[in-house]
Enzyme design. Structure first.
Site, PDB file in Angstrom:
ATOM      1  N   ASP A 182       0.811  -1.215   0.000  1.00 37.91           N
ATOM      2  CA  ASP A 182       0.000   0.000   0.000  1.00 37.91           C
ATOM      3  C   ASP A 182       0.843   1.263   0.000  1.00 37.91           C
ATOM      4  O   ASP A 182       2.061   1.215   0.224  1.00 37.91           O
ATOM      5  CB  ASP A 182      -0.938   0.000   1.224  1.00 37.91           C
ATOM      6  CG  ASP A 182      -0.249  -0.466   2.506  1.00 37.91           C
ATOM      7  OD1 ASP A 182       0.993  -0.427   2.559  1.00 37.91           O
ATOM      8  OD2 ASP A 182      -0.943  -0.868   3.445  1.00 37.91           O
TER       9      ASP A 182
ATOM     10  N   ASN B  96      -7.084  -3.629  14.546  1.00 37.70           N
ATOM     11  CA  ASN B  96      -8.496  -3.859  14.200  1.00 37.70           C
ATOM     12  C   ASN B  96      -8.656  -4.983  13.167  1.00 37.70           C
ATOM     13  O   ASN B  96      -9.727  -5.144  12.592  1.00 37.70           O
ATOM     14  CB  ASN B  96      -9.157  -2.568  13.692  1.00 37.70           C
ATOM     15  CG  ASN B  96      -8.519  -2.063  12.400  1.00 37.70           C
ATOM     16  OD1 ASN B  96      -7.594  -2.676  11.883  1.00 37.70           O
ATOM     17  ND2 ASN B  96      -9.008  -0.957  11.880  1.00 37.70           N
TER      18      ASN B  96
ATOM     19  N   HIS C 158      -6.942  -5.284  10.296  1.00 36.77           N
ATOM     20  CA  HIS C 158      -6.703  -4.953   8.882  1.00 36.77           C
ATOM     21  C   HIS C 158      -5.415  -5.575   8.365  1.00 36.77           C
ATOM     22  O   HIS C 158      -4.480  -5.820   9.126  1.00 36.77           O
ATOM     23  CB  HIS C 158      -6.758  -3.437   8.621  1.00 36.77           C
ATOM     24  CG  HIS C 158      -5.579  -2.630   9.064  1.00 36.77           C
ATOM     25  ND1 HIS C 158      -5.707  -1.528   9.877  1.00 36.77           N
ATOM     26  CD2 HIS C 158      -4.266  -2.715   8.781  1.00 36.77           C
ATOM     27  CE1 HIS C 158      -4.515  -0.983  10.075  1.00 36.77           C
ATOM     28  NE2 HIS C 158      -3.618  -1.691   9.426  1.00 36.77           N
TER      29      HIS C 158
ATOM     30  N   GLU D 170      -9.436  -2.149   5.698  1.00 36.84           N
ATOM     31  CA  GLU D 170     -10.043  -1.920   7.003  1.00 36.84           C
ATOM     32  C   GLU D 170     -11.305  -2.782   7.153  1.00 36.84           C
ATOM     33  O   GLU D 170     -11.849  -3.273   6.151  1.00 36.84           O
ATOM     34  CB  GLU D 170     -10.431  -0.438   7.118  1.00 36.84           C
ATOM     35  CG  GLU D 170      -9.256   0.535   6.997  1.00 36.84           C
ATOM     36  CD  GLU D 170      -8.443   0.655   8.288  1.00 36.84           C
ATOM     37  OE1 GLU D 170      -8.367  -0.329   9.051  1.00 36.84           O
ATOM     38  OE2 GLU D 170      -7.872   1.735   8.512  1.00 36.84           O
TER      39      GLU D 170
HETATM   40  C1  GLP Z   1      -0.342  -0.263   8.862  1.00 36.43           C
HETATM   41  C2  GLP Z   1      -0.044  -0.947   7.507  1.00 36.43           C
HETATM   42  C3  GLP Z   1      -0.141  -2.446   7.594  1.00 36.43           C
HETATM   43  C4  GLP Z   1       0.505  -2.911   8.890  1.00 36.43           C
HETATM   44  C5  GLP Z   1      -0.330  -2.456  10.052  1.00 36.43           C
HETATM   45  C6  GLP Z   1       0.265  -2.773  11.410  1.00 36.43           C
HETATM   46  O1  GLP Z   1      -1.339   0.673   8.833  1.00 36.43           O
HETATM   47  N1  GLP Z   1      -0.794  -0.471   6.388  1.00 36.43           N
HETATM   48  O2  GLP Z   1       0.453  -3.052   6.461  1.00 36.43           O
HETATM   49  O3  GLP Z   1       0.590  -4.316   8.945  1.00 36.43           O
HETATM   50  O4  GLP Z   1      -0.715  -1.099   9.938  1.00 36.43           O
HETATM   51  O5  GLP Z   1       1.316  -1.928  11.694  1.00 36.43           O
HETATM   52  P1  GLP Z   1       2.260  -2.078  12.945  1.00 36.43           P
HETATM   53  O6  GLP Z   1       3.199  -3.184  12.620  1.00 36.43           O
HETATM   54  O7  GLP Z   1       2.929  -0.742  13.047  1.00 36.43           O
HETATM   55  O8  GLP Z   1       1.400  -2.377  14.112  1.00 36.43           O
END
Ligand code: GLP
Length: 262
Positions: free
Chosen positions: A68, A137, A139, A144
């Site tokens: 993304d 959450n 995702h 989402e």
């Molecule tokens: C972000 C990314 C995801 C990632 C997630 C968890 O928003 N778009 O690809 O896996 O949130 O992030 P973190 O590892 O900082 O908890």
């Protein structure tokens, strides 16, 4: 679900992930990797770089597609995922930048960019190994809750909880872009293998819902239950709400993948 691998601590989970990535490149030097951002991935890339520096593995044939990118940020913005990937991984290995793909965030036509991105993945022959984190959450990428389980790369609006979770990178909630281009759930499900990594108690509820809850758009990661080639790498904290935890640990002591032989 292929394997739920519970490691003693975050360091062991990260190291197991780095080793798997390295092995994927050793096995197939022209592997197509799906890459992820987020705090969980920072030590993963550091581990991989260390392994590459001591073993001399070349990434010259590897191609990568990130999940993304924020809409509105140019690839030069410090918090764009393009800059983040350059800083955390690409600038430390010999992968040509032209072989690293992320959606273009500051395009005039993000909807077209999403369609083009999907095409680029297809032209590359699809993703061999997709690395995934998970949001608290549930995702994956920026899919989402409520994201269609059949979705392909497209524009998604970030939820307030994701904006808050990522605000640390931007200084405030208001500075976080409201939209992103993200691979869809179906795009992710097309990867031949998937490696989901989660560490820390903040992920325990999402991990339990994803692995043991009903398959539902309210937890987009639960779609992975339909994928036969997923390995889930966890530390003890992220595994704490799993009902069948003892069973997983019996099958895979200390996160080791053992195979049954008669
Ligand atoms: C972000 C990314 C995801 C990632 C997630 C968890 O928003 N778009 O690809 O896996 O949130 O992030 P973190 O590892 O900082 O908890």
């Amino acid at each position: 679900m292929a394997a739920i691998l519970i490691h003693a601590d975050a360091a062991a989970a990260i190291s197991a992930t780095g080793l798997r990535l390295l092995n994927a490149i050793k096995t197939k030097p022209d592997v197509v990797l799906g890459l992820a951002t987020g705090r969980t991935m920072e030590p993963v890339y550091a581990d991989l770089i260390e392994r590459v520096q001591s073993g001399g593995q070349s990434f010259s044939g590897v191609r990568s597609f990130n999940l993304d990118e924020y809409i509105g940020l140019s690839g030069k913005h410090q918090q764009s995922y393009r800059q983040t990937m350059n800083r955390l991984l690409f600038s430390h290995i010999d992968i040509p930048l032209a072989q690293t793909y992320l959606p273009i965030g500051d395009t005039d036509d993000p909807a077209q960019e999403a369609l083009d991105y999907e095409k680029r993945i297809e032209l590359a022959g699809g993703i061999d190994l997709q690395l995934l984190g998970i949001g608290s959450n549930g995702h994956i990428g920026f899919n989402e809750p409520s994201a269609s389980l059949g979705s392909r790369t497209r524009i998604k609006r970030l939820t307030a909880s994701t904006i808050k979770a990522n605000s640390g990178f931007f200084g405030s909630n208001d500075a976080v872009p409201s939209h992103a281009i993200t691979m869809g759930i179906a795009t992710i499900m097309d990867a031949r293998k998937i490696l989901l990594v989660a560490t820390g108690e903040g992920k325990a509820e999402a991990v339990a819902k994803a692995l043991e809850g009903p398959v539902s758009t309210s937890c987009p990661a639960s779609a992975l239950q339909y994928h036969p080639g997923v390995s889930v790498i966890l530390d003890q904290e992220a595994a704490v709400e799993l009902k069948l935890r003892d069973y997983y640990e019996e099958i895979h002591p200390n996160g080791r993948e053992l195979y049954f032989r008669s």
